[in-house]
Design a protein around this motif. Structure first.
Motif, PDB file in Angstrom:
ATOM      1  N   LYS A  86       0.747  -1.312   0.109  1.00  0.00           N
ATOM      2  CA  LYS A  86      -0.161   0.136   0.105  1.00  0.00           C
ATOM      3  C   LYS A  86       1.030   1.400   0.004  1.00  0.00           C
ATOM      4  O   LYS A  86       0.343   2.514  -0.305  1.00  0.00           O
ATOM      5  CB  LYS A  86      -0.850   0.027   1.071  1.00  0.00           C
ATOM      6  N   ALA A  87       1.987   0.987   0.453  1.00  0.00           N
ATOM      7  CA  ALA A  87       3.049   2.287   0.329  1.00  0.00           C
ATOM      8  C   ALA A  87       4.086   2.306  -0.456  1.00  0.00           C
ATOM      9  O   ALA A  87       4.415   1.630  -1.392  1.00  0.00           O
ATOM     10  CB  ALA A  87       3.635   2.282   1.853  1.00  0.00           C
ATOM     11  N   ASN A  88       4.538   3.557  -0.670  1.00  0.00           N
ATOM     12  CA  ASN A  88       5.834   3.986  -1.445  1.00  0.00           C
ATOM     13  C   ASN A  88       6.995   3.086  -1.142  1.00  0.00           C
ATOM     14  O   ASN A  88       7.140   2.891   0.095  1.00  0.00           O
ATOM     15  CB  ASN A  88       5.991   5.437  -1.247  1.00  0.00           C
ATOM     16  N   SER A  89       7.475   2.383  -2.118  1.00  0.00           N
ATOM     17  CA  SER A  89       8.591   1.561  -2.099  1.00  0.00           C
ATOM     18  C   SER A  89       9.923   2.097  -1.156  1.00  0.00           C
ATOM     19  O   SER A  89      10.374   1.251  -0.255  1.00  0.00           O
ATOM     20  CB  SER A  89       8.904   0.686  -3.123  1.00  0.00           C
ATOM     21  N   SER A  90      10.099   3.390  -1.349  1.00  0.00           N
ATOM     22  CA  SER A  90      11.222   4.002  -0.805  1.00  0.00           C
ATOM     23  C   SER A  90      11.061   4.139   0.671  1.00  0.00           C
ATOM     24  O   SER A  90      11.811   3.920   1.740  1.00  0.00           O
ATOM     25  CB  SER A  90      11.793   5.173  -1.374  1.00  0.00           C
ATOM     26  N   ASP A  91       9.666   4.331   0.850  1.00  0.00           N
ATOM     27  CA  ASP A  91       9.279   4.310   2.473  1.00  0.00           C
ATOM     28  C   ASP A  91       9.387   3.208   2.993  1.00  0.00           C
ATOM     29  O   ASP A  91       9.735   3.084   4.417  1.00  0.00           O
ATOM     30  CB  ASP A  91       7.927   5.106   2.425  1.00  0.00           C
ATOM     31  N   VAL A  92       8.773   2.150   2.482  1.00  0.00           N
ATOM     32  CA  VAL A  92       9.096   0.719   2.863  1.00  0.00           C
ATOM     33  C   VAL A  92      10.369   0.351   3.238  1.00  0.00           C
ATOM     34  O   VAL A  92      10.767  -0.051   4.291  1.00  0.00           O
ATOM     35  CB  VAL A  92       8.131  -0.281   2.089  1.00  0.00           C
ATOM     36  N   ALA A  93      11.226   0.533   2.132  1.00  0.00           N
ATOM     37  CA  ALA A  93      12.707   0.365   2.477  1.00  0.00           C
ATOM     38  C   ALA A  93      13.245   0.965   3.690  1.00  0.00           C
ATOM     39  O   ALA A  93      14.083   0.549   4.500  1.00  0.00           O
ATOM     40  CB  ALA A  93      13.512   0.708   1.161  1.00  0.00           C
ATOM     41  N   ARG A  94      12.791   2.510   3.782  1.00  0.00           N
ATOM     42  CA  ARG A  94      13.452   2.980   4.893  1.00  0.00           C
ATOM     43  C   ARG A  94      12.889   2.419   6.201  1.00  0.00           C
ATOM     44  O   ARG A  94      13.812   2.404   7.230  1.00  0.00           O
ATOM     45  CB  ARG A  94      13.106   4.448   4.800  1.00  0.00           C
ATOM     46  N   ALA A  95      11.627   2.128   6.285  1.00  0.00           N
ATOM     47  CA  ALA A  95      10.989   1.558   7.632  1.00  0.00           C
ATOM     48  C   ALA A  95      11.769   0.299   7.906  1.00  0.00           C
ATOM     49  O   ALA A  95      12.014  -0.043   9.066  1.00  0.00           O
ATOM     50  CB  ALA A  95       9.704   1.337   7.272  1.00  0.00           C
ATOM     51  N   GLU A  96      12.145  -0.578   6.787  1.00  0.00           N
ATOM     52  CA  GLU A  96      12.673  -1.705   6.949  1.00  0.00           C
ATOM     53  C   GLU A  96      14.248  -1.945   7.577  1.00  0.00           C
ATOM     54  O   GLU A  96      14.474  -2.581   8.359  1.00  0.00           O
ATOM     55  CB  GLU A  96      12.750  -2.647   5.727  1.00  0.00           C
ATOM     56  N   LYS A  97      14.889  -0.642   6.904  1.00  0.00           N
ATOM     57  CA  LYS A  97      16.186  -0.516   7.482  1.00  0.00           C
ATOM     58  C   LYS A  97      16.150  -0.068   8.956  1.00  0.00           C
ATOM     59  O   LYS A  97      16.836  -0.452   9.752  1.00  0.00           O
ATOM     60  CB  LYS A  97      16.648   0.490   6.587  1.00  0.00           C
ATOM     61  N   PHE A  98      15.131   0.785   9.243  1.00  0.00           N
ATOM     62  CA  PHE A  98      15.010   1.205  10.576  1.00  0.00           C
ATOM     63  C   PHE A  98      14.969   0.140  11.560  1.00  0.00           C
ATOM     64  O   PHE A  98      15.636   0.189  12.480  1.00  0.00           O
ATOM     65  CB  PHE A  98      13.866   2.312  10.808  1.00  0.00           C
ATOM     66  N   LEU A  99      13.887  -0.621  11.223  1.00  0.00           N
ATOM     67  CA  LEU A  99      13.494  -2.115  12.085  1.00  0.00           C
ATOM     68  C   LEU A  99      14.840  -2.848  12.207  1.00  0.00           C
ATOM     69  O   LEU A  99      15.061  -3.447  13.240  1.00  0.00           O
ATOM     70  CB  LEU A  99      12.350  -2.651  11.588  1.00  0.00           C
ATOM     71  N   ARG A 100      15.675  -2.936  11.282  1.00  0.00           N
ATOM     72  CA  ARG A 100      16.688  -3.996  11.112  1.00  0.00           C
ATOM     73  C   ARG A 100      17.756  -3.517  12.231  1.00  0.00           C
ATOM     74  O   ARG A 100      18.638  -4.175  12.828  1.00  0.00           O
ATOM     75  CB  ARG A 100      17.625  -3.981   9.697  1.00  0.00           C
ATOM     76  N   ASP A 101      17.984  -2.092  12.227  1.00  0.00           N
ATOM     77  CA  ASP A 101      18.978  -1.450  12.923  1.00  0.00           C
ATOM     78  C   ASP A 101      18.584  -1.165  14.633  1.00  0.00           C
ATOM     79  O   ASP A 101      19.412  -0.617  15.142  1.00  0.00           O
ATOM     80  CB  ASP A 101      19.381  -0.062  12.579  1.00  0.00           C
ATOM     81  N   LEU A 102      17.527  -1.507  14.957  1.00  0.00           N
ATOM     82  CA  LEU A 102      16.891  -1.350  16.254  1.00  0.00           C
ATOM     83  C   LEU A 102      17.817  -2.499  17.124  1.00  0.00           C
ATOM     84  O   LEU A 102      18.048  -3.399  16.548  1.00  0.00           O
ATOM     85  CB  LEU A 102      15.462  -1.605  16.379  1.00  0.00           C
ATOM     86  N   PRO A 103      17.952  -1.939  18.263  1.00  0.00           N
ATOM     87  CA  PRO A 103      18.781  -3.015  19.254  1.00  0.00           C
ATOM     88  C   PRO A 103      17.794  -4.094  19.709  1.00  0.00           C
ATOM     89  O   PRO A 103      16.678  -4.182  19.606  1.00  0.00           O
ATOM     90  CB  PRO A 103      19.295  -2.161  20.558  1.00  0.00           C
ATOM     91  N   LYS A 104      18.347  -5.108  20.280  1.00  0.00           N
ATOM     92  CA  LYS A 104      17.388  -6.313  20.600  1.00  0.00           C
ATOM     93  C   LYS A 104      16.380  -6.173  21.414  1.00  0.00           C
ATOM     94  O   LYS A 104      15.229  -6.682  21.416  1.00  0.00           O
ATOM     95  CB  LYS A 104      18.469  -7.459  20.956  1.00  0.00           C
ATOM     96  N   PRO A 105      16.402  -5.245  22.361  1.00  0.00           N
ATOM     97  CA  PRO A 105      15.428  -5.117  23.396  1.00  0.00           C
ATOM     98  C   PRO A 105      13.988  -4.330  22.485  1.00  0.00           C
ATOM     99  O   PRO A 105      12.905  -4.441  23.101  1.00  0.00           O
ATOM    100  CB  PRO A 105      15.722  -3.840  24.457  1.00  0.00           C
ATOM    101  N   CYS A 106      14.295  -3.919  21.473  1.00  0.00           N
ATOM    102  CA  CYS A 106      13.346  -3.180  20.501  1.00  0.00           C
ATOM    103  C   CYS A 106      12.888  -4.416  19.303  1.00  0.00           C
ATOM    104  O   CYS A 106      12.120  -3.775  18.456  1.00  0.00           O
ATOM    105  CB  CYS A 106      13.642  -1.919  19.875  1.00  0.00           C
ATOM    106  N   SER A 107      13.109  -5.717  19.683  1.00  0.00           N
ATOM    107  CA  SER A 107      12.657  -6.544  18.630  1.00  0.00           C
ATOM    108  C   SER A 107      11.244  -6.880  18.447  1.00  0.00           C
ATOM    109  O   SER A 107      10.798  -7.201  17.382  1.00  0.00           O
ATOM    110  CB  SER A 107      13.421  -7.948  18.978  1.00  0.00           C
ATOM    111  N   GLY A 108      10.366  -6.100  19.275  1.00  0.00           N
ATOM    112  CA  GLY A 108       8.924  -6.307  19.003  1.00  0.00           C
ATOM    113  C   GLY A 108       8.650  -5.283  18.171  1.00  0.00           C
ATOM    114  O   GLY A 108       7.089  -5.458  18.031  1.00  0.00           O
ATOM    115  N   SER A 109       9.401  -4.441  17.563  1.00  0.00           N
ATOM    116  CA  SER A 109       8.890  -3.211  16.806  1.00  0.00           C
ATOM    117  C   SER A 109       8.380  -3.686  15.647  1.00  0.00           C
ATOM    118  O   SER A 109       8.910  -4.905  15.254  1.00  0.00           O
ATOM    119  CB  SER A 109       9.742  -2.235  16.676  1.00  0.00           C
ATOM    120  N   TYR A 110       7.362  -3.018  14.781  1.00  0.00           N
ATOM    121  CA  TYR A 110       6.850  -3.485  13.545  1.00  0.00           C
ATOM    122  C   TYR A 110       6.429  -2.222  12.766  1.00  0.00           C
ATOM    123  O   TYR A 110       6.404  -1.063  13.448  1.00  0.00           O
ATOM    124  CB  TYR A 110       5.927  -4.621  13.593  1.00  0.00           C
TER     125      TYR A 110
END
Length: 92
Positions: A29-53
């Motif tokens: 449903k979203a712009n592919s560059s926004d999706v890529a940015r969100a996915e990178k952000f989620l990958r870079d979060l520390p382990k205590p934030c693994s419940g993020s989505y």
């Protein structure tokens, strides 16, 4: 024996890939560059934030729900970041 280990590794890799892809809901449903940015952000979060989505709204806005579990309430976090067309428009 090597064949069994190879199959096990393949299954484990596949399961990990499927699990990782479920961290973003309704990405189509979203712009592919926004999706890529969100996915990178989620990958870079520390382990205590693994419940993020992340998920996309019907209007194409990417919403990132940041959930971090700390050892105390003051160290824990629950926030929302929204991105649309490359612009971060809300951080709560």
């Amino acid at each position: 024996m090597r064949f069994k280990i190879l199959i096990f590794c393949l299954v484990l890799f596949t399961a990990t890939s499927v699990f990782a892809s479920t961290k973003f809901l309704d990405a189509h449903k979203a712009n592919s560059s926004d999706v890529a940015r969100a996915e990178k952000f989620l990958r870079d979060l520390p382990k205590p934030c693994s419940g993020s989505y992340a998920y996309a709204s019907d209007d194409g806005t990417v919403n990132i729900r940041v959930i971090c579990i700390g050892s105390t309430k003051s160290e824990s976090m629950d926030g929302l970041i929204t991105i649309k067309n490359g612009v971060v428009s809300q951080v709560k």
